[in-house]
Design an enzyme around this catalytic site. Structure first.
Site, PDB file in Angstrom:
ATOM      1  N   CYS A  76       0.841  -1.209   0.000  1.00  0.00           N
ATOM      2  CA  CYS A  76       0.000   0.000   0.000  1.00  0.00           C
ATOM      3  C   CYS A  76       0.873   1.256   0.000  1.00  0.00           C
ATOM      4  CB  CYS A  76      -0.925  -0.030   1.227  1.00  0.00           C
ATOM      5  SG  CYS A  76      -1.846   1.495   1.501  1.00  0.00           S
ATOM      6  N   CYS A  79      -0.061   3.969   2.480  1.00  0.00           N
ATOM      7  CA  CYS A  79       0.362   3.579   3.836  1.00  0.00           C
ATOM      8  C   CYS A  79       1.797   4.020   4.095  1.00  0.00           C
ATOM      9  CB  CYS A  79       0.257   2.066   4.016  1.00  0.00           C
ATOM     10  SG  CYS A  79      -1.400   1.378   3.872  1.00  0.00           S
TER      11      CYS A  79
END
Length: 318
Positions: A76, A79
């Site tokens: 991700c 993230c």
């Protein structure tokens, strides 16, 4: 932020007992000899948590200090932008919060228990009660405001104030981040991205690439900055409704795909754009194809979902 949406977690006692438990824990910690959990002992503020350690590290600690949970995954990209900001702010708050990092790929039960819809997703647990804070990457100033509200709510509602620590007493250090880039323009681009200044970040990354076209770090940063710039201020509900109502409207599908990716719905974003390529022709088709390639770069060429989507795109095109 309101505590009205808190979800009781059955593994802990009722919130009414939280204040007493917090006071008892502080008293016990202060009474222990130095180096054995006493006031001078190191307190780890940023911890990696899994399903086996969740009750001890999150539920039990939440009786003493607000525990912020960062749901993340290695694949991700948003993230990777958010997590360092959360870690830095946790150290800055010096014991008033603890950050628990949970890898969703390895801890699907926790992912489902919290009802996480996409990542990055940030929750908090206070006195055994969980509440959502925000989803997706956010500017540092907004994150700071949310954490301030969380700390205030924990103290006013539950008497939980954490255990302030002095600089250097944050427990065993986590692996250090890579050395900052030697290129000052690249460093400025990273700083602008962290601060939520997407326009400044885009310009700085473009300047780096003008001088160093092969700079992979700048190329990846530029893709992230452009994506986050496109979704800033977007009304997610309206964007998704327009995409559902107008499946042949490429602009609507592009906007929805951006939101999908930022929310961690990678396969949804890719599938939406592959379908847009299939349904359209000419400039519209090319716009959908180019945006899909841009999102491939944001996620990373080695991600298996990128590989699968590339195959789907090839089948649609050829």
């Amino acid at each position: 932020m309101s505590m009205s949406g808190a979800v009781d977690l059955s593994a802990v006692k009722a919130a009414a007992e939280a204040k007493q438990k917090a006071e008892q824990a502080r008293a016990q910690r202060a009474a222990q000899p130095e180096g054995q959990g006493g006031a001078a002992a190191g307190v780890q503020l940023v911890i990696d948590v899994d399903e086996a350690t969740f009750e001890q590290e999150v539920l039990q600690r939440s009786a003493e200090v607000p525990v912020v949970i960062d749901f993340w995954a290695e694949w991700c990209e948003p993230c990777k932008q958010l997590s360092p900001v959360l870690e830095r702010l946790t150290e800055e708050y010096a014991g008033r919060i603890v950050l628990a990092k949970i890898d969703v790929d390895s801890n699907q039960m926790l992912f489902q228990q919290f009802g996480v819809q996409g990542i990055p997703a940030v929750f908090a647990v206070i006195a055994g009660q969980a509440l959502p804070l925000f989803q997706g990457a956010a500017p540092e100033q907004q994150i700071r405001q949310v954490l301030d509200q969380l700390i205030q709510a924990a103290e006013e509602r539950f008497g939980i104030v954490g255990a302030p620590v002095a600089p250097g007493e944050g427990g065993e250090p986590r692996p250090t981040a890579p050395e900052p880039p030697s290129n000052p323009t690249l460093a400025a681009a990273h700083a602008a991205l962290d601060a939520g200044d997407m326009g400044g970040a885009i310009r700085a990354y473009e300047n780096v690439l003008a001088d160093e076209p092969a700079n992979e770090e700048a190329r990846l940063g530029l893709g992230q900055a452009r994506l986050l710039d496109r979704v800033q201020g977007a009304d997610a509900q309206r964007v998704r409704q327009e995409a559902a109502d107008r499946p042949d409207d490429v602009a609507a599908q592009l906007a929805a795909a951006d939101l999908d990716l930022v929310g961690g719905h990678v396969e949804d974003a890719f599938g939406r754009l592959v379908e847009a390529v299939r349904r359209t022709a000419g400039e519209d088709r090319d716009a959908a194809r180019v945006r899909l390639l841009e999102l491939f770069e944001v996620v990373g060429p080695d991600d298996p979902r990128v590989t699968a989507a590339r195959g789907a795109l090839a089948r649609v095109l050829f």
